[in-house]
Every structure is written in C-alpha cells, then in structure tokens.
Design an enzyme around this catalytic site. Structure first.
Site, PDB file in Angstrom:
ATOM      1  NE  ARG A  83      -4.267  -1.381   0.023  1.00 46.17           N
ATOM      2  CZ  ARG A  83      -4.400  -2.396  -0.804  1.00 46.17           C
ATOM      3  NH1 ARG A  83      -3.407  -2.680  -1.641  1.00 46.17           N
ATOM      4  NH2 ARG A  83      -5.497  -3.122  -0.812  1.00 46.17           N
TER       5      ARG A  83
ATOM      6  CD  GLU B 218      -2.290   3.656  -5.794  1.00 46.24           C
ATOM      7  OE1 GLU B 218      -3.171   2.855  -5.494  1.00 46.24           O
ATOM      8  OE2 GLU B 218      -1.121   3.329  -6.011  1.00 46.24           O
TER       9      GLU B 218
END
Length: 275
Positions: free
Chosen positions: A234, A263
């Site tokens: 992550r 992201e």
C-alpha cells in the site's frame, strides 16, 4: 444478483464476463470510481463491486444502505478504504479477496529488485537508441545480500522463499512469526534491528493505523546508506516526502514501487539510483 462494478477497465469486464454466464449474475460496469459523486449509479442494484481507490467512507456507505445494497464486494485483499465501523452499524456485508496469487505479487516485487540491481531498464532504453555504452550500468549480485521482509503473510512468505533461492540472507519482521520460514532459514528480528541490517527491504504488510508511514525519516535514518526499498503493498506505508529527500541525498539508493499514497489513477513507478 445485479451488481454495479466500479473503477473497471476492459480487462476486468473480460475476466468477469467469462464466469458470469455460468452463475446467472448481471454486472454493470462503470469506469468511474465509487465516491459521493458517483454513488447514485448504484441505485437499483443488489450489490456493488469496488476496487482499491473507491471511497467507501461513512457518507457513501449510508447512501448504499438507503439504496438497499446488500453487500460490498472488494476485488482486492486490502480494506483500508472501507469504514468498517459504519458498515457494521448498517449491517452491510463487506467481502474481500482473502489472498491473490501470492507468488504473482512476490515475483513482481523480485522483478523490480532485479531491474534495479542490474539496470535492465536503462540498458533497454539505450539499446533502442543504438547506444551500446556500458557506462553507469554496473550492477550488483543479490547472492549474499541481506534482504529483509516486513510482513510474512502469504505474499511475504512467497517472497522469502524466492530470496532464499537467490542465496540471500533473509531477515523478517512480523507480529506473528512464521514457523515454516524459521525452519528454512529466515531470521526474525525486531523492527529496529532489521532496519539497521538491511540492504534490501520489501514491504508486504497491510495498511493500518499502526503501519501508516512505516517508512519515514526516523526509520530511514536507521537504514544503511544506499538501501533498496520495494513496496508492492500500500502506498501510504511510505511517507513520500521523506523518501524523496532520502533519494536526493542517496541515503536510499534504489526505490521500486507500484503503489503511491496519492496514486488515485496513477500506477507503477520504478526510480533507479541517480549518479
């Protein structure tokens, strides 16, 4: 069952459609991610299928509950994007993928290590330009290197076995030690000891309040100069600003990531050592 599937690409639809005809379910595919602006698309459906960047916070879950949604099905292993407390209060079922192919992710992590250690990405780009210079392409052997794994679940375990196959010394940190790994030569240490001895660190732990920004200025300072960090878990396990500063100062020599804490719609990055 009618399912609204969010954040989908053509390959998602192809994979699901092969199987849906056998089970009688009906999927509607939406490219949009699920959030407060798109949640109305779920009206009239029995369930929603969501991905890692969909927002399943309290307002969205409450709206889904009002629409009569019976279940939220995550096509990912992580569930940090879900407000589990609200889901429980609403008696809304949350399902997730218990495990991907652990070998696929572990092999991908090791592919990034090999790319960075042997600079194959730089060599490939040079050859495309008819440049056959070897300057700056000297790599290093993985054999004998100290490779550390943070998180030894299914993926971390697969990664450890690959690293052992390359002849690496493998260290690990996890709240629960894996007896199988210890039996084949993996050494468990506390986090401080592991960080101080690691030449390569690969992250394979979930994102929780306790692991958020696990890689930060303090922990980076404990690492040897020129350390390689790999993250396929992550994005928010890494504090981005601290890592960028460490790359610039060359404290971190190599960084391989396919996740990033901001992201959203950006995926995959490999940042090689700068000269």
């Amino acid at each position: 069952m009618k399912v609204a599937c969010f954040s989908t690409k053509s390959y998602d639809q192809k994979s699901f459609d092969i199987r849906l005809t056998k089970h009688g379910h009906h999927f509607t595919y939406f490219e949009a991610k699920l959030d407060k602006h798109t949640v109305n698309l779920a009206k009239g459906y029995d369930a929603v299928c969501a991905f890692v960047n969909d927002h399943l916070d309290a307002p969205v879950l409450n709206m889904l509950h009002e629409f009569g949604i019976q279940a939220v099905v995550l096509r990912c292993a992580g569930y940090n994007q879900v407000d589990l407390k609200t889901a429980k209060e609403l008696n809304l079922k949350i399902c997730r993928v218990p495990a991907y192919s652990p070998e696929a992710v572990a092999e991908h992590a090791f592919a990034m290590i090999l790319t960075l250690s042997r600079k194959t990405h730089k060599a490939y780009n040079r050859i495309r330009e008819n440049n056959y210079s070897l300057e700056g392409l000297v790599g290093f052997n993985l054999h004998g290197k100290v490779v550390s794994v943070i998180g030894t679940g299914a993926i971390g375990t697969a990664f450890c076995k690959i690293a052992l196959g390359f002849g690496c010394e493998v260290l690990a940190y996890d709240l629960i030690e894996n007896k199988e790994l210890k039996a084949i030569g993996v050494k468990y240490l506390n986090l401080d000891e592991l960080l101080s001895q690691s030449q390569i660190i690969s992250l394979h732990c979930p994102l929780t309040p306790g692991t958020k920004h696990l890689i930060n200025k303090k922990t980076i300072d404990q690492m040897p100069n020129g350390v390689m960090i790999i993250n396929t878990s992550r994005g928010a396990l890494i504090e981005t600003k601290s890592v960028i500063r460490a790359l610039k100062s060359k404290k971190i020599g190599y960084l391989g990531i396919d996740v990033y804490e901001q992201e959203e719609d950006l995926f995959l990055g490999i940042y090689p050592k700068r000269y």
